[in-house]
Design an enzyme around this catalytic site. Structure first.
Site, mmCIF file in Angstrom:
data_model
loop_
_atom_site.group_PDB
_atom_site.id
_atom_site.type_symbol
_atom_site.label_atom_id
_atom_site.label_comp_id
_atom_site.label_asym_id
_atom_site.label_seq_id
_atom_site.Cartn_x
_atom_site.Cartn_y
_atom_site.Cartn_z
ATOM 1 N N THR A 141 -4.033 6.957 0.901
ATOM 2 C CA THR A 141 -4.639 5.444 0.542
ATOM 3 C C THR A 141 -5.188 4.985 1.753
ATOM 4 O O THR A 141 -6.296 4.709 2.055
ATOM 5 C CB THR A 141 -3.620 4.487 -0.155
ATOM 6 O OG1 THR A 141 -2.965 5.011 -1.227
ATOM 7 C CG2 THR A 141 -4.230 3.386 -0.406
ATOM 8 N N VAL A 146 -1.487 -1.149 -4.187
ATOM 9 C CA VAL A 146 -2.804 -0.589 -3.995
ATOM 10 C C VAL A 146 -2.636 1.029 -3.487
ATOM 11 O O VAL A 146 -1.851 1.197 -2.457
ATOM 12 C CB VAL A 146 -3.651 -1.166 -2.661
ATOM 13 C CG1 VAL A 146 -4.876 -0.457 -2.705
ATOM 14 C CG2 VAL A 146 -3.917 -2.822 -3.089
ATOM 15 N N PHE A 150 0.809 -1.110 -0.090
ATOM 16 C CA PHE A 150 0.006 -0.033 -0.101
ATOM 17 C C PHE A 150 0.802 1.087 -0.004
ATOM 18 O O PHE A 150 1.933 1.172 0.637
ATOM 19 C CB PHE A 150 -0.750 -0.129 1.416
ATOM 20 C CG PHE A 150 -1.770 -1.177 1.300
ATOM 21 C CD1 PHE A 150 -3.157 -0.930 0.824
ATOM 22 C CD2 PHE A 150 -1.456 -2.198 2.041
ATOM 23 C CE1 PHE A 150 -4.098 -1.924 1.124
ATOM 24 C CE2 PHE A 150 -2.700 -3.177 2.121
ATOM 25 C CZ PHE A 150 -3.770 -3.103 1.522
ATOM 26 N N ASP A 151 0.403 2.281 -0.552
ATOM 27 C CA ASP A 151 0.729 3.442 -0.593
ATOM 28 C C ASP A 151 0.179 3.859 0.945
ATOM 29 O O ASP A 151 -0.942 3.373 0.896
ATOM 30 C CB ASP A 151 0.348 4.559 -1.498
ATOM 31 C CG ASP A 151 0.548 6.041 -1.115
ATOM 32 O OD1 ASP A 151 1.624 6.567 -0.862
ATOM 33 O OD2 ASP A 151 -0.498 6.568 -1.014
ATOM 34 N N CYS A 152 0.815 4.745 1.693
ATOM 35 C CA CYS A 152 0.208 5.136 3.037
ATOM 36 C C CYS A 152 -0.684 6.264 3.024
ATOM 37 O O CYS A 152 -1.887 6.273 3.229
ATOM 38 C CB CYS A 152 1.062 5.201 4.055
ATOM 39 S SG CYS A 152 0.740 5.418 5.831
#
Length: 232
Positions: A17, A177, A12-14
Site C-alpha cells: 500500500t 486504507v 494503512f497497511d504498509c
C-alpha cells in the site's frame, strides 16, 4: 460515498500500500533465480510468494516472526526449484526489506493526510524490519501496530481489535486504507471499520503477492494521490 470528515484516524497497511513490496520481492528473487540460471515469470514468483506466505501465517500454526516467515518462503522456493539454498539465499528477502521503496505518491499523501488526521500503520511485520522502512516514509506516525506486537497476522481480526484498543477509538472513527482485499479489507469491514481499497494493480493481471479474495470496500482508488484529492 464515504463522509471523510467523520474519521479521526487513518490507518494503512504498509507493504503493498505504502511500500512497493512487489518490486522489492521481484528484485530480490529475480537476482537469485538469475544467478541459478532459472527462468520464472514475475507473476509466477509473486503468486508463489502469496501462497507460501499465507500458509506460514495461518493462525493454526504457532506464531513466528515475519523475518522467519521470509526465510521459510525462500526455503520453499528453493525446494520447489530442487536445489539446496545457501545462507545468503535464505536471507535474501529479509535482508532486502530495508531497501524496499515507497510508491511515488506515498510520502506526499502521508504528509497531506497528517494535516487532518492522526496516522497509523497496521502491518504484518516485525518492529525491527519496520524501523528500516520508516526512514523511507519520512512522516511520523501516531501509532504502529505490528504483527510482532499482536503475535498474529492479518487477516486475523485480532490485529484490528488491538489497533482500536491501542488508539482508544471506536471502529466508526477509523478509516483503514489498504491494497490487499485478503489481508485488510475483508477483516476490517467485518468489524465495522470503513475501508479504502488502493487498487495498486489496476493495470495488471492477477492478484500479485496477495492471495485472491472477494470483499467490498467502501471506496476504491487507484492510488493514494487520488484519495488525497478526494479528501481536500
Amino acid at each position: 460515498m464515504l463522509e471523510l470528515n467523520q474519521f479521526e484516524v487513518v490507518s494503512f497497511d504498509c507493504y503493498g500500500t505504502l511500500i512497493d513490496w512487489e518490486r522489492g520481492i521481484l528484485s530480490a528473487l529475480k537476482q537469485l533465480l538469475s544467478n541459478r540460471e532459472i527462468d520464472f515469470t514475475d507473476d509466477g514468483i509473486l503468486e508463489l510468494f502469496a501462497e507460501y506466505e499465507s500458509e506460514l501465517e495461518n493462525p493454526n500454526n504457532p506464531y513466528i516472526r515475519y523475518g522467519e516467515i521470509l526465510q521459510e518462503i525462500m526455503k520453499k522456493f528453493c525446494q520447489k526449484l530442487n536445489y539446496a539454498p545457501t545462507e545468503t539465499e535464505i536471507n535474501c528477502l529479509v535482508d532486502s526489506v530495508k531497501n524496499w521503496q515507497p510508491f511515488p505518491d506515498t510520502v506526499a499523501a502521508l504528509e497531506a493526510l497528517k494535516q487532518k488526521y492522526k496516522l497509523a500503520v497496521i502491518s504484518n511485520i516485525d518492529d525491527d524490519l519496520f524501523a528500516g522502512t520508516a526512514k523511507h516514509l519520512k512522516v511520523e506516525l501516531d501509532w504502529l501496530i505490528t504483527a510482532e506486537q499482536v503475535r498474529s497476522y492479518k487477516p486475523s481480526t485480532r490485529n484490528f481489535e488491538i489497533a482500536l484498543e491501542t488508539m482508544g477509538i471506536s471502529a466508526d472513527k477509523l478509516l483503514h486504507v489498504a491494497q490487499s482485499i485478503y489481508h485488510d479489507i475483508v477483516p476490517a469491514a467485518s468489524m465495522g471499520i470503513s475501508t479504502v481499497w488502493v487498487n495498486r494493480r489496476h493495470d495488471k493481471t492477477g492478484s500479485g503477492a496477495t492471495m485472491p479474495a472477494r470483499g467490498k470496500p467502501d471506496l476504491e482508488v487507484p492510488d493514494l494521490k487520488t484519495l488525497v484529492e478526494m479528501i481536500r
